[in-house]
Structures are given as C-alpha cells and as structure tokens.
Design an enzyme around this catalytic site. Sequence first.
Site, PDB file in Angstrom:
ATOM      1  CB  CYS A 141      39.147  28.203  81.260  1.00 13.34           C
ATOM      2  SG  CYS A 141      40.711  28.108  82.096  1.00 13.34           S
ATOM      3  CG  HIS A 220      40.734  29.141  87.627  1.00 11.20           C
ATOM      4  ND1 HIS A 220      41.905  29.072  87.546  1.00 11.20           N
ATOM      5  CD2 HIS A 220      40.704  28.837  86.190  1.00 11.20           C
ATOM      6  CE1 HIS A 220      43.022  28.969  86.225  1.00 11.20           C
ATOM      7  NE2 HIS A 220      42.366  29.130  85.336  1.00 11.20           N
TER       8      HIS A 220
END
Lengths: 338, 338, 338, 338
Positions: A141, A220
């Site tokens: 990711c 994130h």
Amino acid sequence: MTVRVGINGYGTIGKRVACAVKAQDDMEIVGVTKTRPSYEARLAEMEKFPLYTASEDQISSFEKEGIATKGSLKDLLKEADIIVDCTPGGVGEHYRKMYEEAGVKAIFQGGEDHGLAGISFNAYANYSEAWGADFARVVSCNTTGLVRTLFPIDHAYGIESVAATIVRRGADPADIKGSALNAIEPSLKLPTHHGPDVQTIMPWLNITTMVVKVPTTLMHVHCITINLKKQAKEQDILGVWDSAPRVRFVNGKYGIKNTAQIMEYAKDLDRRRGDFMEIAVWQDGIKVRGNTLFYYQAVHQESDVVPENIDCIRSMMRLESDGMKSIQKTNSSLGISK
Amino acid sequence: MTVRVGINGYGTIGKRVACAVKAQDDMEIVGVTKTRPSYEARLAEMEKFPLYTASEDQISSFEKEGIATKGSLKDLLKEADIIVDCTPGGVGEHYRKMYEEAGVKAIFQGGEDHGLAGISFNAYANYSEAWGADFARVVSCNTTGLVRTLFPIDHAYGIESVAATIVRRGADPADIKGSALNAIEPSLKLPTHHGPDVQTIMPWLNITTMVVKVPTTLMHVHCITINLKKQAKEQDILGVWDSAPRVRFVNGKYGIKNTAQIMEYAKDLDRRRGDFMEIAVWQDGIKVRGNTLFYYQAVHQESDVVPENIDCIRSMMRLESDGMKSIQKTNSSLGISK
Amino acid sequence: MTVRVGINGYGTIGKRVACAVKAQDDMEIVGVTKTRPSYEARLAEMEKFPLYTASEDQISSFEKEGIATKGSLKDLLKEADIIVDCTPGGVGEHYRKMYEEAGVKAIFQGGEDHGLAGISFNAYANYSEAWGADFARVVSCNTTGLVRTLFPIDHAYGIESVAATIVRRGADPADIKGSALNAIEPSLKLPTHHGPDVQTIMPWLNITTMVVKVPTTLMHVHCITINLKKQAKEQDILGVWDSAPRVRFVNGKYGIKNTAQIMEYAKDLDRRRGDFMEIAVWQDGIKVRGNTLFYYQAVHQESDVVPENIDCIRSMMRLESDGMKSIQKTNSSLGISK
Amino acid sequence: MTVRVGINGYGTIGKRVACAVKAQDDMEIVGVTKTRPSYEARLAEMEKFPLYTASEDQISSFEKEGIATKGSLKDLLKEADIIVDCTPGGVGEHYRKMYEEAGVKAIFQGGEDHGLAGISFNAYANYSEAWGADFARVVSCNTTGLVRTLFPIDHAYGIESVAATIVRRGADPADIKGSALNAIEPSLKLPTHHGPDVQTIMPWLNITTMVVKVPTTLMHVHCITINLKKQAKEQDILGVWDSAPRVRFVNGKYGIKNTAQIMEYAKDLDRRRGDFMEIAVWQDGIKVRGNTLFYYQAVHQESDVVPENIDCIRSMMRLESDGMKSIQKTNSSLGISK
C-alpha cells in the site's frame, strides 16, 4: 470467456479483491479460501463465492459450524486460471511451489519479497512488464502510494532525489495488536525498506525513507520532499496529478483536514466498505521552494492496492494490452473517477 | 403523492436520514440545509438533494465557493410537508417556532428535550403515539438502543428494575474534540439523564444509569443488569430478541469480539456508509442468575436512529397506520433484515 | 534485624514493590531477578538492588551486554527470607515448588489463582489471616480496589448485593499489545471472575461484575451499584471512606474529571513514578436513591497493590501484629496520607 | 541574595518551572498566579508557593472555595525581580506592558512571537545573548529539541540543509481537546513555522519542516535528514551529541523502542513528575549515507524547556556569566546527568 480467479486468503485484502473481481465483466471468482470458520466464511456465502479451506485438515472445523466447503486450496487450484495470494506477509512464499505445480498463475502482495515473483507491479508505471507472466507481485500500500504520485512527477519534471517520512497507522481497524495505545514508535533500522521497494518499480529513483508508527487505524500519511530536476510551480505539479490515474485531491479548507475526515468522505461517496482507493493529496498542503517540492498524501492501507490487483490480472492473463484502458475499465467498475 | 421531506442540518445524522428517505417510495427529499460551504455541501449536489442555507446571510459564502443554493431554510419550508431537524443538540429549540409558523410538521432528535415536542418516539414501542402529530422527537441513539432490547423483554417477562452502565464513545469518527486522548471520564451527576429519557417512552420502567466516556469513536457499549419479574433462561431471552425488530446478534466465537469488529462486519454487509442500524447484542455474552439477567449490547451512535426517523415520518404523516408494517417497509429499503 | 526480601520478576509490579521495600526500616531488598538484559536490568543497578537472572542459562546474555549478575534465582533463594513473586500471571505456579523446597516464604500476585497460596490478602480486610503463613496471594488491582471501598461500607451499613461494571484500561502504558486501538471489548463470559475474586477476601458478599476493555493505558474505572441493608446518606458513605485507609477523594469540580487528570494530580503530588496507590473515589460522583448507592472509583493498576505487598510481608514475617499499625507505617513511608 | 522569581500561569509549564526554581540556591519563588481555584491552586499551597490571581476580580472565586490568595498579579509584580510568563500561547503579549511598567523583567515561552521579546533563547546556543536583558523568549519545546541536536552538529561538521518531519502529540495528557481520537492531521500551511523559529536562534541555518499531529499525548518525535558539509560517520555524530548538554541516548535494543517506553524510563529514573528534560536520541536509529545524516529524536513537550528557563533567568539577572556553568548548575539540581 471470463478468466477464473481464486483468492487464497479471504481477509482484509482478499475480500476486497474478490468483490472487485466480481465487479468486472472479463473475470469471475471461482473460489476463496479461509483457514477458520469465522463470520467472514459466512460472508463469502452471502457474496456467492465458493468457499475452500487453505488445507484439507481444516475442513472438519468448518463442518462442525455447519459451513459447507468445496474442498481445500488443492481443489480450488483445479478450477482457477490465476490465484490472487492474499495470505499474510511472508506466507505466500510457502504456496508458490504449489501454484507452479498446479500450472496456475499467481499474484502476490507487497508483504512478499520482490524476488518471489521477479516482477513488481503498478498499473500506471509498468503495466506491460507483467504481460503474460506466471508470477507478479503488486507492491505494498505504501509503495503503491509513493509510485502513484512520484512516477508522473518524475516523468514531467525529473526527480533528483526524494526524502519521505511515512507516518504509519498502528494497526488495521479490527486488529487486536500491532501498536502501543499511546506511543509513537520509529522504525530504527535506517533507511527503511520502503525506498528499495519503490525502486522495484522505479529502479532509477534516488529515494530514502524514515518511518514512525502511530496509534491510529485509518490511513498512512506521507510527508514528501522532492528535489526536482526542472523548475515547477505548485499549479504545475497539481496539474500533473490531475491527469494521473488514482490520485484524488482533498482540501483542508472544505473540511477535510485529517485522515478521519477522508474516511468520512469515502463513506459519503458510497464506496464499497467506505474504501478510498485513490491516493489522497492535500491540494492546499503543497509548496515549492526553489527546486524543492513538499506535499502530504494519505494512503488507505486496506484498499489502494485493490484496483492494481485487477489490472495485474488483466496484464498477466493478456486480457487487455493497453494499460490505460485496463485502468479506466477497472476504475469505472469500482466508482473511481480517474 | 409522496410526502415532501426537508432536512435541517445535513451533517452526521441529517445526511443519513436524507439517504434513507431517498430509499423510500412514499417520501422524497425536497431540500437539505447547510451553514457552511464544506465538502458536504457538494455531496448534497451529488445526491441530487436541493441545497439551502440555514439563514439568508449564509448564501453569499456558498456563492463565493461556486456552490449554488435554492435559498435559505425559510424557502425550504415552503416546499416541505415535514422537516427532520438534525441540527446540533439544543439548537432545534430555536427553530420550533419557525416550523410552527410555516405550518410544517417537524421531527427533533434526541439532543432536544422531550418537552420541545411533547412526544418521544420509538417505532416498535409507541408508533401510534405520533400518529398525525405536528411535532415528535426521535429519542437519542443510547435511548433507542435501550428501548429496543428492554421493551420486548418487559413485555415478555416483566422488568422489576434495570441498572445500566453506558460506555460512551468519546467523539464521532471525524470530530476534533469531545474526549481526552487517553482517559476514562465518568458522568459525575448521578443518576445520568439516560434513565429518565428511556422513561419518556416507557414511563413505568424502573431504570438507573451510570456513564463513562472512553477514547474511541465507533460505538457505545451498554452493560445491562435486569431484575426480571418472571424467570427466564438465556435461550428464552435470546428468543424474544430474535423476534424483536432491529436487534441483531453478534458472536465473539465467530470473531466479532469488539466494536471495531462489528463495524468491520457492517462494512462487509455492504451497508451504506458502513452503518449498523440494528442494536448489536452479543449472543455469547448473556447470563441469567436467579431472576437477574446480564447482557452487553453495542449501539452505532451515527445510525441506529435513522430508520426510527423514517417510521416517525410515516406515523406523523399518516402514511401507514400499522407500525410493524412501517418498520418492515423501512427495514427492507435499508437492508435491515428484521 | 531486617527481613530479607527477594523480588522474582523486576517488571511493572516488581520494581515498584522493590522500591517500596527499600523505603521500609524493617525490611531490605537482597535481590531482584530479570530474564533479559533490558534497560530495567541496568536500573536495578542504579537502585543498588543485587541482580539475579531467573534461570541459570540466562546469565550469559547479561554478560554479553556487560551487566554483572549475582547468579540466578536459585542463588537468590539462599539469601532471602521471603520472595515477592511478580512474574507474569500464571507463571508463579511454576515457581511455588522451588520456593517451598528452598524453605523460603512467598507472596504471589493477583494473576495467580487463590488456590496456589490458599490465603488471599488485603491489609485492611484480613491482615491477620496471613500471620506467619508460608504463602499468601495479594489480590489483583481491581479486586484490591473493590475491597477497599466495599469492606468498610459493608461493615458500617451492610451490603445486600453489589453490581459493578469494570471499565478496564486496554494495556499498561508501555505495553505493545492487549487492546485494539479504537474499540470497546466486553468480557463475554459472564459473570466475570472478579466477583469470585472479591469473595476470596469477603466470602459472604453477593457480588456480580461485568467488564469492558477500552483503549486507554492509565487506570481502570469501576461503576458500582450497591443495595444497602441499612439506609445511609451520601455524606454518611463519604464519611466511612474518609476513615478507611487508602481511599482518597477526587473532585470533578476542582478539575479532576477523568483518569488522565488523576494521573496528572499524582505527578503533582510528587509520588515515586507518578503512582496513585490509593483508590480514587469521585466525591461529587456519588448518589443514594432509596437503599441503592451509586459511585465511581478509579484504580491505578500499576501501583494500588504495592502497599498491600508490604503489609503482607509484615504479617507473614510476624513483624507487626496490628494490621492498622502496619498500614500506617507503610503509608507514611510511601507518602500515602491515610 | 537570591533572585525573586514570579510565575504568571501555574499550569503545565509554570508548575514545572516553579519547582525547578525551588531547586536552585540562587533564586526563589515569590509567587505564582492562577485564574481559577482548581486543585492546582491547592497544590501551590502544598509547595509553599505564595498564590496570586491573574486579575483582581478573580480573588472572590478563590475565597468562595476557601483558598487564600496574596492578591493579584499586580501585587506579585511588587515582590518579583523577574516574571516567567507561562500563560497560554499568545496571551503573554497582553501582559508585556504591565511587566514593563512595573519595571520587572520577563521571560516568555515559545507560544509567543520572537518579536515580543526580541531575544530568543537556548542555553547552549546563545546564553550570552540574554545577558542583562529585560525580556527574552525561551523557544518552544520543538524548537528547543531541534536546536539541541542541530547546533552541535553544525558546529562540528557544518550543515548544508535540514529537512525535518515533526510528528506532534495531539494534546497534553490531561487536555480534553486538540486532536481527533483516531486520525493523523498534517499542518497544511507549508513550510511550517518551526523552521523560521529555529532560525531565531540559528539564523544562518537552511531548514524546512513538515508537521503531522497524531493521537497520542506523551512526546513529539522528529524525523530529521541533514545534508552535512563535511563527511562524518555515525560514531562521529553520536560522539558530538555525547558531549552536548541535554541530549540523552535511548536504545531500541534495550527495550526503549517508543515514546511510551521513554516515559516509563523517566519514571524509573525518579525524575520529578516523570519528566524527561533531555532530548532523547535513538542511538540505534541513526544512519549516514554519503553526506546525508538521518536520525530520530523525541521531545517531552511538557518539560524540555524547563532547564532553559532557569538558565535564561541566570543570564538575564547576571547571576552567572558562563553559560556552561549555568547549564551544569541547573542540570545537577534537576537530576540531568549532562
């Protein structure tokens, strides 16, 4: 005829890839595997995904709970043209030989090493590299997030060097461990592996990364500093991303100031599972000073790789030779605007 | 002809009620109000909800951002048969007179006092009380949660007394304040207002509550102790809830052990916004000892009142005289199984 | 001559008990054990506590880091009159035989079963029960907290029944696991073991408990409902606790509304490690209704048992026959006012 | 004769500076101010600090709670040689004139602009600049942290440029607001003000900063990338910090991997309030690549500026002309090893 896809590991990523495959007209799910008869096993039934166990000895535990299975992974391999391996990081290695012996292609996720597949994949950056391949790896990711914004900037203005600080979510929303409740934890081994992982896609890129883990579950955030080869203004850079696939702007001034607000926005957009598959770039959080570009982006760790898996299937199965066409087909099926 | 519904306050609750109204065939949204040109104002457009400002002087700030409005609340009142007031707690009071003068019915939310509307509403417990009324109040998320499980138990076995501890989420997911980051905070004024609030629906009930606020965003959890009038076994109690509307079992043994896992489950069920509109009762977290019943339930504070608002509209607008039929119609439109 | 005390397990509880022993004039630390050469091993040196490893084979890993040890637990047992076993819950069982064979008395902590020692201890409730005993168990932080406020109330007014909801901190401050980051998790097995654990001290008490775990690190909070045998007013109850040892009032109206503010207060009081060894009862969070008493209390899970361990040593080693005198001696050495 | 110090604002910073002054032999506290009769007002009494209100009209609210005061700030100004202004950020400006008119020197904190005092202070970097001054500003916790490690490196090897990402704690431990419970929030205005703030001490330094706020209360973490003018190895850099004051190494390999573990360590060290006044640098979290240095450091936002305030008093009051001697004197009184 549609490509027959199996999912090994119907968890956080696996269930999302399965639903994304279901939304395509050139592929279908022929089975998904679970190791335990949890509620997710019942959900596979709801989605009409044939259910298999990972290994044969697990079948009885499903029977005890009254959940019917079609057999184990060994049986699924007979039905599938390609497996998307969504087992936990490091586990895929164990299955590679099994896939190979069954003559079934396989896609691994970013938790595996590049070497396991030999090809690391991002649809926009290197779609054709996976063309017809037996094995490929969709990068993690975070790497997907970095490549999505760095690749087009490098193409347009050239990147001298990148320094990125990755502020990681501590754990996925429903996970029970992974992070202290009230602490910030740096990744002490420097530089972290994220730079070399980006280089599996962009081997020429000079990039270093630092990482801290923080007690939140949603996304994130990357704080990125780029030294550009050619001068550019903020508007130029935003223009580049505006044309790049799977990058979406968010704005603090309209009330999207943090990752929780991005996730709220995703729910409002009516995405399946509230996922935000694009990389979110703050349109009012960018600055150019001399040749240096600063910007923030957010990565939805549970879903940004999902459309990449779909495109990777298309490249490996030779369903569509033009990467941009595959991207657009995937996007339009999943409600991604560009 | 469909009932014309306006939403005053297109925020956390307002946007959900609006989408729920849109899913009905006997009502439609004629407008929603916003006070600021945030991204949610643009989302109203996406949903094709006519946009109004709360007051006239706000219109220009929307124009500056290039967001067209149809006027202000005053104008919306000319288009609507009924307003669902989803303004922040305590603000509804300010609008009551305006609704009355415009001859428009109105539903308030649980942040307002019972006295403002004179009728407090729960679809299963007192649907007919709002029949044709000009004003009603849908009780708060916590009160709705308590009534959903207490009312059927009281009916079946009689409740001598209830003591409930409410473990509140500190803030909604995208809120910036409301809770210390790392603390548990009790509501010191005892007993808390939740008991009397349940009594606006079940005035005969002997109930006391204690409350603590904790640093999480997803759901409230209730720890409930009931002294029953008649003896009952765990299976009897579960049977009662199995027949009651909008109560849904979850199981720790199948991997749903906490509120984050319930929210994950809701996402998997493909509910709009990942909402869980039923009250979640842990099927393996119940115990009867003598005449005392202990159980845990979880309340999705952002959504459990949404179907109640729909049923309340139907009762006030005399669209359906049978409460259970309204409940079923609402449920089936929103993907709630019972 | 002072009693020679060894600490098996110099961790969260062990290091606190060691410092508390050091502050007494009738006992001394002759050694503490560690299993790994972490920074805490070096801190033992700073405190001048002789350092031992748990088992012989661990000595070399300490030597590699340049940390000198006096040997292993086997050697420590030769130096000590009594061991305070502060090993992780369930591990103490493994050592019991070793202590017995060495002819050394031992105190276990609340993570062990009552049966392991046969005597469960609280200084105020049953000091004399441990008199001269070879083994005793200081009950857990939560049980200690419940006994501290329930025992004096039961004595003064009689308790018909108690229902308590325990809102647990998810993990200790520096722990890496134990709790999801953003979730509330009930203990599904009902009633929880806390009631029976209180009964190891007060066997006549009718008590049931429910438990939820929440994502915070600082303290547990108890929401307690008591049916009293004799009528009492709020002021009467507060008066009882005012005379009871190791119960301390906090007030919301003076700015101590939550557990973080209690911990801030403890730091301001200049307690070692910012510990709050008393049970904190909210003076403005109490209510009597008829015969029912409601109140909130907070328990510092890392430290409330520390003075109990000191008193338990005194009782087992026959250092002081009067429990209240031991309590006062311990309190005055540790800065606890009563 | 000792210097008479007053504290305006006995809160998070104020109470710490007051205790630090109390620990010196060349200065004393003649009074502290509070605006409300909270528990902290009673703690001032415990510390024997004369208590004043901020303004005259607040005195009665203290009297109502039975807390005696010596008057208001106006009165305190008659007793003091110097005021340490620890009022909330931006409020100090309001008081400057009052200090000036009373002929009392004043130190402001980092929440005020540089211009308010004209001198920004760090004991190691520019002690003599505040010599005899009437006003000075001790820079913020983050700026203090950056200067502590950057200044000695710049001196030893020369700094070409610095890029730092500051991962901020969302709120102080006992604060009720400041951060969403589960979100990461970037500071969108780039570059943030922290770079220019460092330049108030090191005007020649080329530094840019990015900032994200995360839901934790304990410490800030800095991820720092430096382009060095001269080559250096990791050991060289560590050697520089080893000689620099108020920089302390922590090690992941000995169990100090995150900010919660640093705070645990500080408690073990028996610092007042568990404070960690040094900047914590991870000794095993540093890397040099070519001319680029990467490292992580943690800043205890509540306390790192406390010793700086003491040294600043000494410089402004001409108590000690040698900065290093003042630093050592302050350190030794507060338990800071170097």
